[in-house]
Design an enzyme around this catalytic site. Structure first.
Site, mmCIF file in Angstrom:
data_model
loop_
_atom_site.group_PDB
_atom_site.id
_atom_site.type_symbol
_atom_site.label_atom_id
_atom_site.label_comp_id
_atom_site.label_asym_id
_atom_site.label_seq_id
_atom_site.Cartn_x
_atom_site.Cartn_y
_atom_site.Cartn_z
ATOM 1 N N SER A 187 6.851 -18.532 33.984
ATOM 2 C CA SER A 187 6.698 -19.327 35.202
ATOM 3 C C SER A 187 5.814 -20.553 34.949
ATOM 4 O O SER A 187 6.127 -21.370 34.091
ATOM 5 C CB SER A 187 6.142 -18.439 36.319
ATOM 6 O OG SER A 187 6.214 -19.094 37.572
ATOM 7 N N ASP A 201 17.306 -18.846 39.579
ATOM 8 C CA ASP A 201 15.919 -18.408 39.534
ATOM 9 C C ASP A 201 15.388 -18.215 40.955
ATOM 10 O O ASP A 201 15.450 -19.126 41.788
ATOM 11 C CB ASP A 201 15.086 -19.460 38.806
ATOM 12 C CG ASP A 201 13.626 -19.077 38.678
ATOM 13 O OD1 ASP A 201 13.248 -18.582 37.623
ATOM 14 O OD2 ASP A 201 12.882 -19.259 39.663
ATOM 15 N N HIS A 213 13.034 -13.848 38.237
ATOM 16 C CA HIS A 213 12.054 -14.843 37.806
ATOM 17 C C HIS A 213 11.119 -14.178 36.809
ATOM 18 O O HIS A 213 10.431 -13.214 37.141
ATOM 19 C CB HIS A 213 11.262 -15.358 39.009
ATOM 20 C CG HIS A 213 10.276 -16.448 38.685
ATOM 21 N ND1 HIS A 213 10.677 -17.702 38.256
ATOM 22 C CD2 HIS A 213 8.916 -16.485 38.734
ATOM 23 C CE1 HIS A 213 9.599 -18.458 38.071
ATOM 24 N NE2 HIS A 213 8.523 -17.755 38.338
#
Length: 398
Positions: free
Chosen positions: A176, A272, A339
């Site tokens: 991330s 995502d 994610h």
């Protein structure tokens, strides 16, 4: 900005999900507080020392290093950054003393066959700007320290002293906001290590694209601009990019990655869930919550919503063109609603792991790192074509 706090809580929930997901296997690694960094001003948002978790390598992996950046969104103004100082995303005072290493961080050969015996480090993320900020003044009214770039250099200096200066193989990775950090710091990491060292970078769920939301506004561009301005990040972004375009654009991987010289691999879901929830359909453009159950579970999406998400996928794939087709740059783009994937054991490496074009993620990374397959750029077919996906599902109340 309203969705900054949403981003923070979603990131926290995702981190908890990684730890609590049923069937997750791993091992606990103690935290290391880098107290020596405080004198250099390399501190978390609240002024506390930075920290990392370090599992020492062994055997053939003794001189191999995998350095992982933790994720956790960003803070884009004083208010949102101050709110983070009361959490582990802004202060080492709130960090757990141990962290569960799974997936690409695992020390078990059967769960992580290629990196299990490497030196594995997880850098805790407590600066709010993907380790790019460096503002000297500290307002006594807030005691806010915006020093992410200093944290990164202090941790690297400490790891070099602990043996990384002798590295023969090294990977810089992250999830991330940490995946974005891996892109932005990739060449700097390469420059720290011996010329004989095999160095590559991996970005997991860090390829955030500059796209319009469903209202036609570019809220993510505004948000990234606020991050760069608040943290003074411009001077720590690739100068080869900032010399050609506005600094906030160089916070986007699609522009910055064109200037990265070190081999790099992009792992991302084309759908995502963070980007769908915060770039495509932020709460601000869905006041009636029409997307709420869709964003919580992609199988609940209407045909019109899926069509909108398919269009977003095409924009995502278009943004990836900046990666080029060169052999050093690889990609594993699945069509799952997820994610961050490398730390999830069920996705990283297991009998039933996600497969894209007959390759599991761990195998794709091995073949790319050791140059067994050229070029290794795997892109999945559109949702819902892949039955091996582990799609995130969240419970929501309507």
């Amino acid at each position: 900005m309203g969705h900054a706090r949403l981003n923070q809580w979603l990131s926290i929930l995702l981190l908890l999900f990684l730890l609590m997901f049923p069937g997750t296997q791993g091992f606990l690694v103690d935290i290391t507080y880098l107290h020596s960094a405080v004198a250099k001003g390399a501190v978390c948002l609240d002024g506390s020392p930075p920290a990392y978790h370090f599992h020492k390598g062994s055997g053939a992996g003794l001189n191999s290093w995998l350095v992982h950046h933790e994720g956790g969104s960003w803070c884009n103004n004083v208010t949102s950054c101050v709110s983070r100082t009361k959490t582990e995303l802004g202060s080492s005072k709130y960090m757990a003393s141990q962290f569960n290493f799974t997936g690409i961080l695992s020390n078990q050969q059967e769960l992580n066959p290629d990196f299990y015996n490497w030196n594995i480090i997880r850098i805790r993320y407590c600066d709010g700007a993907s380790f790019t900020g460096d503002v000297e003044p500290v307002d006594p009214a807030t005691n806010l320290h915006l020093r992410g770039a200093r944290i990164w250099h202090a941790v690297m200096e400490d790891l070099l002293a602990k043996g990384m200066k002798n590295a023969e193989k090294a990977i810089l990775t992250g999830c991330s906001a940490g995946g974005l950090a891996s892109i932005l710091h990739c060449d700097s990491f390469r420059a720290l290590l011996p010329k004989t060292c095999k160095v590559k970078c991996i970005s997991d769920a860090g390829f955030f694209i500059n796209a319009k939301d469903i209202s036609g506004a570019r809220r993510i561009e505004t948000f990234f601009g606020q991050i760069v301005a608040t943290h003074g990040s411009a001077k720590n972004l690739p100068s080869s990019c900032t010399s050609k375009m506005r600094p906030e654009l160089c916070f986007f991987p699609q522009y910055a990655i064109q200037h990265v010289q070190t081999p790099i691999f992009i792992i991302n879901a084309a759908y995502d869930l963070w980007q769908v929830s915060n770039i495509l359909v932020p709460d601000a453009v869905d006041p009636h919550g029409n997307w709420k159950i869709c964003k919580a579970n992609i199988s609940n999406c209407s045909s019109a919503q899926i069509k909108t998400m398919h269009k977003f996928r095409l924009k995502f794939l278009h943004a990836l063109r900046g990666l080029g087709k060169s052999e050093p740059k690889g990609m594993f783009i699945d069509s799952c609603y997820v994610h961050c994937q490398t730390e999830r054991q069920e996705i990283w490496f297991r009998n039933d792991s996600t497969v894209v074009w007959k390759k599991k993620l761990a195998n794709a990374i091995r073949e790319w790192f050791y140059e067994e397959d050229h070029p290794l750029q795997k892109v999945d077919c559109p949702y819902p074509c892949n039955p091996t996906c582990y799609n995130n599902v969240f419970n929501v109340t309507t």
